[in-house]
Write an enzyme that holds these catalytic residues in place. Sequence first.
Site, mmCIF file in Angstrom:
data_model
loop_
_atom_site.group_PDB
_atom_site.id
_atom_site.type_symbol
_atom_site.label_atom_id
_atom_site.label_comp_id
_atom_site.label_asym_id
_atom_site.label_seq_id
_atom_site.Cartn_x
_atom_site.Cartn_y
_atom_site.Cartn_z
ATOM 1 N N ALA A 108 -7.121 -3.932 10.995
ATOM 2 C CA ALA A 108 -5.670 -3.732 10.916
ATOM 3 C C ALA A 108 -4.981 -5.087 10.990
ATOM 4 O O ALA A 108 -4.728 -5.611 12.083
ATOM 5 C CB ALA A 108 -5.211 -2.819 12.050
ATOM 6 N N ALA A 148 -8.292 -3.264 3.489
ATOM 7 C CA ALA A 148 -7.492 -2.037 3.602
ATOM 8 C C ALA A 148 -7.819 -1.058 2.486
ATOM 9 O O ALA A 148 -8.461 -0.024 2.707
ATOM 10 C CB ALA A 148 -5.999 -2.380 3.608
ATOM 11 N N ALA A 149 -7.385 -1.376 1.262
ATOM 12 C CA ALA A 149 -7.573 -0.443 0.150
ATOM 13 C C ALA A 149 -9.050 -0.194 -0.143
ATOM 14 O O ALA A 149 -9.458 0.947 -0.393
ATOM 15 C CB ALA A 149 -6.868 -0.965 -1.101
ATOM 16 N N ARG A 178 -16.726 11.055 0.280
ATOM 17 C CA ARG A 178 -16.376 12.433 0.626
ATOM 18 C C ARG A 178 -16.427 13.337 -0.604
ATOM 19 O O ARG A 178 -16.819 14.500 -0.512
ATOM 20 C CB ARG A 178 -14.974 12.488 1.248
ATOM 21 C CG ARG A 178 -14.876 11.848 2.615
ATOM 22 C CD ARG A 178 -13.549 12.160 3.275
ATOM 23 N NE ARG A 178 -13.357 11.355 4.477
ATOM 24 C CZ ARG A 178 -12.508 10.344 4.573
ATOM 25 N NH1 ARG A 178 -11.764 10.043 3.524
ATOM 26 N NH2 ARG A 178 -12.383 9.664 5.685
ATOM 27 N N CYS A 184 -1.973 -5.869 10.465
ATOM 28 C CA CYS A 184 -0.664 -5.800 11.121
ATOM 29 C C CYS A 184 -0.794 -5.845 12.641
ATOM 30 O O CYS A 184 0.210 -6.024 13.341
ATOM 31 C CB CYS A 184 0.067 -4.529 10.700
ATOM 32 S SG CYS A 184 0.458 -4.474 8.938
ATOM 33 N N ASP A 211 -2.610 -4.965 -2.103
ATOM 34 C CA ASP A 211 -1.672 -6.081 -2.240
ATOM 35 C C ASP A 211 -1.845 -6.876 -3.523
ATOM 36 O O ASP A 211 -0.984 -7.693 -3.856
ATOM 37 C CB ASP A 211 -1.828 -7.035 -1.046
ATOM 38 C CG ASP A 211 -1.410 -6.402 0.264
ATOM 39 O OD1 ASP A 211 -0.910 -5.261 0.224
ATOM 40 O OD2 ASP A 211 -1.592 -7.027 1.329
ATOM 41 N N ASN A 229 -3.532 1.819 1.597
ATOM 42 C CA ASN A 229 -4.349 2.990 1.930
ATOM 43 C C ASN A 229 -4.013 4.183 1.045
ATOM 44 O O ASN A 229 -4.915 4.918 0.605
ATOM 45 C CB ASN A 229 -4.160 3.347 3.407
ATOM 46 C CG ASN A 229 -5.061 2.543 4.318
ATOM 47 O OD1 ASN A 229 -6.191 2.921 4.581
ATOM 48 N ND2 ASN A 229 -4.564 1.404 4.780
#
Length: 810
Positions: free
Chosen positions: A293, A263-264, A274, A295, A541, A563
């Site tokens: 994902a 995630a992170a 970017r 979740c 986390d 995120n």
Amino acid sequence: MGTRFDPTDPMQYAAVIAHQLKTPVSAVASLLKVLLGEFAGPLTPKQKELLEKAILRCDESIQTAQQLLSIARAIHNPDSLRGNTSLVKAVEQAAGRYHDLARSHHIHLNLHNNTMSGQDWVKSHEPALIEAIEALINNALKYTPDHGHIDVVVEYTESSERIRLRVGDSGPGIAESERDLVLMPFFRSQSSSNAARTGSGLGLAFVKAVIDAAGGTIEVDRSRYGGAEFIIQFPVIKPSHIQKSGDMPMAQRLKVIIVGGVAAGPKVAAKIIRLIPEADVTIIEKGKLLSYAGCGLPYYISGEVKNQYELMSSSAGIVRDPVFFQKVKNVHIMNQTEALEIDRAHKRILVRDYVSKKETWLDYDKLVLATGARPVMPDIEGLRLRNVFTLWGVADAEGIKTELERGRAHDVVILGGGLVGIEVTEALARKGCRVSIVEKRSQILRILDDQIARLVENYLEAHGVKVLTQTETKRLIGGDQVEAVATSRGILPADMVILSTGVRPNSELARQAGLELGKTGGIKVDAQLRTSDPDIFAAGDCVESIHLISGQGCHIPLGSTANKQGRVVAVNVCGGDKAYRGVIGSIGCKVFDYEIARTGFTEREARERGYDTITVLNPAPDREHFAPGAATIKLKLVVDKASRRLLGAQAVGPGSAVARVNLAALAITNHMTVDDMSNLDLCYAPSFSPVMDNLITATNIACNKLDGYLKGIGAAELYDLIRSGADMILLDVRTAMEVEHNHLPYVRNIPLGVLRERANELDGNKLIVTLCNSGLRAYEASLILDAAGFDQVRVLEGGLEMWPYDTLIG
């Protein structure tokens, strides 16, 4: 402006080919790793061996391409490799990465610094110079036999104002006729060929390109040990002429390693690219998949998500696999690779590739730890039996899904009433499983207060799920596969067991590196998400967050938080100064048709932290009762009595509970009082909300309690009074038909419409508890009785719709 392509220049031509080949070879390597992970089916040992060899060859090709590009860039754009660097510092950093390897072969790697302060600054790009020195030392180690010697000497020549670097070894040496040729691309000396040493013949060519770009010279001679010696000379720049390295474009020098790719980590990588498209970003991920994902795993198990790659896809349907990150994001992915050790002194990290079993040191300018959390494994017998899962990753989800599809899981026991277990319950029940939840505490879902959690328990049991609270798991029973669970309340049959006993921060790598941890065990970070090492950041986390209400450390693992933190880390890695304020614990989930949400403090948590609170319970439709699709929300607010600030909100029910809790989260974050909230100008239409939104009505109830107009009694207190046989009056003010449908024991029924005329039938010396379905009519009844002189009147908060106990008759 870039250099015009000259097709007659073999170095440029080779670089163009290398650039064109690098991306497809990287893609092939990623696809081979997918095959090796057996995602396309099981493999034989021979097939695995061949795939591992193919991946190694791809890695070698990618490395060769990178070296070609680096040489071409140095030759044709030397300005990109200019800067100001301490040669001594560069040597120390480069040599430090080879001490362990030299020691393992009993090679004496000796460093000698014969300079004084200010005499070792040269015009060279620091990372490139370090890499060049590493190449020289690595070359010396390659040809030096065990128990040999390598000297790395830095010395200043005052007469010529030049600084010299000598790297000499005790290897076979280089013939005099080959000493000019070894610095040419692709040339390999006769001694290296005879020794069957692997290599592309590009390492020394890269060294020469870097030295030339710095205005230096390089020559090859014989060392005092009889081996080869490389002699490099630079003009020295005076300290007064030294420019800050920060004057250089950051894109030229930023090398970022990210540990963790779920995630992170991917969020950090994408945002860095970017901001600085030319940054060198690498993600190290222990698992096979990344940026998925987590979740969504219950939906994959239930079959609503058909393919695991949907969990890795963007909203546009693009699969975020290693090929995507390399081709679209220009991020290098090393999945199936574990980070073993951080060497903070030399800014490098040791990794092990699970496929090749190879260990490698990677250097970094900035390191980001996004190592996530790991499931808590209870100390009970039988956890290693087959069909025991944690649902902490795609592998477990795949195992659960496989057993369900094969019809092998009829009885499933979930150990622990945590969020993960509750979320997967629906998926299991829809597959026809008999599901039991075993929780040693007095309630499931500790993220909620007891009464709200009991409402969820009642709802689960109404859908065939057995909920056993205050029940301890003794052991798992079975031969090879789990067959039953022994609990303090008997034996439960089990074809499958899923652990939902919580998670803790995966901060071991940080702890071993000497980084500071918080009281929760998570990595301690500042507002910019820097760790105690300014060049190491952490997100997700594995981090201890700051709770915005208490200001204390907390661990609330959520993908949304990961995120947001990832974006902050990326900005700060790139030189920004963005702060992450903290969390208030906003959590939502869905089980069957029930939405479950909370934010801020529960009543229990607020009181543990010393707050004097009042609470509000408000069950009501989420839109006008006559609107199609209207469904109930059972809402609870926690309010600080002194400041009248909202401290927390919880909501459950088939209505739009999460939307109201999200609005409460905004109010808590901005320190709003219930008075502020009661006047919020929210959208209204019968299809969206009641004319007074559920949250506004709840804040009005809070104002009434704070101002002394409403005196309530909680369900737990009333339940204890009923069980103790207290002498009181339970006054049900609903219609007789409603009372007949369901009621509490020993109620006295006087409908609200006739209460004024019949109030004299009640004994004013007794406690009178007024009740109805939602509490509204009971509140109006209390006002009537107060006006009639009754002074022991209490309203059952939340009414019978939020009554959680089994004493309800009907």
